[in-house]
Design a protein around this motif. Structure first.
Motif, mmCIF file in Angstrom:
data_model
loop_
_atom_site.group_PDB
_atom_site.id
_atom_site.type_symbol
_atom_site.label_atom_id
_atom_site.label_comp_id
_atom_site.label_asym_id
_atom_site.label_seq_id
_atom_site.Cartn_x
_atom_site.Cartn_y
_atom_site.Cartn_z
ATOM 1 N N ARG A 1 0.942 -1.488 0.067
ATOM 2 C CA ARG A 1 0.052 0.027 0.108
ATOM 3 C C ARG A 1 0.501 0.791 -0.216
ATOM 4 N NH1 ARG A 1 -2.275 -3.997 -0.733
ATOM 5 N NH2 ARG A 1 -4.545 -4.754 0.380
ATOM 6 N N SER A 2 1.129 1.907 -1.580
ATOM 7 C CA SER A 2 1.788 3.003 -1.279
ATOM 8 C C SER A 2 2.024 3.992 0.002
ATOM 9 C CB SER A 2 1.508 3.950 -2.877
ATOM 10 O OG SER A 2 0.281 4.320 -2.318
ATOM 11 N N ALA B 1 -9.798 1.536 -0.954
ATOM 12 C CA ALA B 1 -10.175 1.513 -2.081
ATOM 13 C C ALA B 1 -9.142 0.503 -2.777
ATOM 14 C CB ALA B 1 -9.232 3.169 -3.140
ATOM 15 N N ASP B 2 -8.421 -0.005 -1.798
ATOM 16 C CA ASP B 2 -8.534 -1.320 -2.850
ATOM 17 C C ASP B 2 -8.747 -2.512 -2.682
ATOM 18 O OD1 ASP B 2 -4.942 -2.682 -3.382
ATOM 19 O OD2 ASP B 2 -5.962 -4.038 -1.568
ATOM 20 N N LYS B 3 -9.868 -2.604 -2.866
ATOM 21 C CA LYS B 3 -10.819 -4.083 -2.003
ATOM 22 C C LYS B 3 -12.054 -2.994 -3.200
ATOM 23 C CE LYS B 3 -9.313 -4.505 1.570
ATOM 24 N NZ LYS B 3 -8.133 -3.460 1.807
ATOM 25 N N LEU B 4 -11.715 -2.113 -4.145
ATOM 26 C CA LEU B 4 -13.266 -1.253 -4.967
ATOM 27 C C LEU B 4 -12.637 -3.151 -6.750
ATOM 28 C CD1 LEU B 4 -13.457 1.692 -4.518
ATOM 29 C CD2 LEU B 4 -14.970 0.534 -4.090
ATOM 30 N N PRO B 5 -13.493 -2.598 -7.391
ATOM 31 C CA PRO B 5 -13.473 -3.523 -8.238
ATOM 32 C C PRO B 5 -12.740 -2.450 -9.431
ATOM 33 C CG PRO B 5 -15.758 -3.241 -8.250
ATOM 34 C CD PRO B 5 -14.907 -3.134 -6.968
ATOM 35 N N GLY B 6 -11.608 -2.785 -10.123
ATOM 36 C CA GLY B 6 -11.449 -2.147 -10.899
ATOM 37 C C GLY B 6 -10.045 -1.589 -11.021
ATOM 38 N N VAL B 7 -9.375 -1.543 -9.681
ATOM 39 C CA VAL B 7 -8.214 -0.873 -9.403
ATOM 40 C C VAL B 7 -7.113 -1.164 -10.214
ATOM 41 C CG1 VAL B 7 -6.524 -0.737 -7.704
ATOM 42 C CG2 VAL B 7 -9.225 -0.733 -7.220
ATOM 43 N N ALA C 1 -11.424 -10.801 1.346
ATOM 44 C CA ALA C 1 -10.378 -11.485 2.003
ATOM 45 C C ALA C 1 -8.807 -11.644 1.599
ATOM 46 C CB ALA C 1 -10.682 -13.243 2.374
ATOM 47 N N ALA C 2 -8.066 -11.763 0.603
ATOM 48 C CA ALA C 2 -6.867 -12.206 0.022
ATOM 49 C C ALA C 2 -6.743 -10.293 0.840
ATOM 50 C CB ALA C 2 -7.064 -12.338 -0.907
ATOM 51 N N ALA C 3 -6.834 -9.289 0.555
ATOM 52 C CA ALA C 3 -6.757 -8.127 0.439
ATOM 53 C C ALA C 3 -6.699 -7.899 1.856
ATOM 54 C CB ALA C 3 -7.564 -6.927 -0.359
ATOM 55 N N VAL C 4 -7.864 -8.075 2.721
ATOM 56 C CA VAL C 4 -7.580 -7.598 3.998
ATOM 57 C C VAL C 4 -6.296 -8.462 5.081
ATOM 58 C CG1 VAL C 4 -8.595 -7.764 6.582
ATOM 59 C CG2 VAL C 4 -9.753 -7.516 4.475
ATOM 60 N N LEU C 5 -6.141 -9.709 4.027
ATOM 61 C CA LEU C 5 -4.559 -10.470 4.909
ATOM 62 C C LEU C 5 -3.442 -9.785 4.197
ATOM 63 C CD1 LEU C 5 -5.559 -14.132 4.839
ATOM 64 C CD2 LEU C 5 -5.046 -12.571 6.662
ATOM 65 N N GLU C 6 -3.584 -9.155 3.652
ATOM 66 C CA GLU C 6 -2.598 -8.524 2.533
ATOM 67 C C GLU C 6 -2.626 -7.094 3.423
ATOM 68 O OE1 GLU C 6 -0.446 -7.063 -1.298
ATOM 69 O OE2 GLU C 6 -2.668 -7.287 -1.072
ATOM 70 N N ASP C 7 -3.310 -6.568 3.856
ATOM 71 C CA ASP C 7 -3.943 -5.695 4.722
ATOM 72 C C ASP C 7 -2.383 -4.785 5.932
ATOM 73 O OD1 ASP C 7 -4.896 -3.346 2.530
ATOM 74 O OD2 ASP C 7 -6.556 -3.997 3.876
#
Length: 152
Positions: free
Chosen positions: A23-24, A62-68, A133-139
Motif C-alpha cells: 500500500r503506497s 480503495a484497494d478493495k474496489l473492483p477495477g483498481v 479476504a485476500a486483500a484484508v490479509l495483505e493489509d
C-alpha cells in the motif's frame, strides 16, 4: 556498534519499503504517525499527519474496489517506489543517519513486495480465497511491516 545500528536501519527501511509495495501510503503514514513533536506548520505539521493518515486509510478502502489497476502498472509502481524512498529518507533522518542505503533498501523492498503482492492477489483470485479476504490479509501484513519498521 554503529555498523549494527546501521544494519538495523537498513532492515527497517526494507520493511518500510515492503509496506509501500503493498500500500503506497503505508510507509509515509507509519513515519508520520510515529514522529516526535514537530512544528505545527508546513508538511511536517499536524494537518499533514492527518492528511497522510487519511490518504493511507482511503487507499486501504480503495484497494478493495473492483477495477483498481495493477500495482505493477508503471504509474502505480513508480508511486510505490517514490513513497518507499521518501519514507526511508525520513526514517534515516529521524535516526540521524545518511539516507542513501536506507532509500535503496526501501525501494528494493517496495519492488519485491509489489511483485509478491500482485502474485498473491492473482493466486487468491483463482478461487483460493475471496478477493476481499485476500486483500484484508495483505493489509494486515502491510500494517505489520510498517509498524515493525518504525519501531526504534
Amino acid at each position: 556498534m554503529a555498523d549494527r545500528v546501521h544494519g538495523h536501519l537498513i532492515g527497517r527501511a526494507f520493511l518500510l519499503g515492503a509496506a509501500c509495495g503493498g500500500r503506497s501510503m503505508a510507509g509515509p503514514a507509519a513515519v508520520a504517525l510515529t514522529a516526535g513533536p514537530v512544528p505545527a506548520r508546513g508538511l511536517s505539521g499536524t494537518r499533514a499527519r492527518r492528511l497522510i493518515a487519511a490518504s493511507a486509510l482511503a487507499e486501504l478502502v480503495a484497494d478493495k474496489l473492483p477495477g483498481v489497476p495493477s500495482r505493477l502498472a508503471p504509474p502505480a509502481l513508480a508511486a510505490r517506489l517514490v513513497t518507499a524512498g521518501a519514507s526511508a529518507a525520513a526514517l534515516a533522518r529521524r535516526d540521524g543517519a545518511t539516507a542513501a542505503l536506507p532509500v535503496l533498501a526501501a525501494v528494493s523492498g517496495a519492488l519485491a513486495a509489489g511483485v509478491a503482492g500482485a502474485r498473491w492477489r492473482a493466486w487468491a483470485g483463482r478461487g483460493a480465497l475471496p478477493p476481499v479476504a485476500a486483500a484484508v490479509l495483505e493489509d494486515l501484513a502491510v500494517v505489520g511491516a510498517a509498524a515493525a519498521a518504525v519501531r526504534p
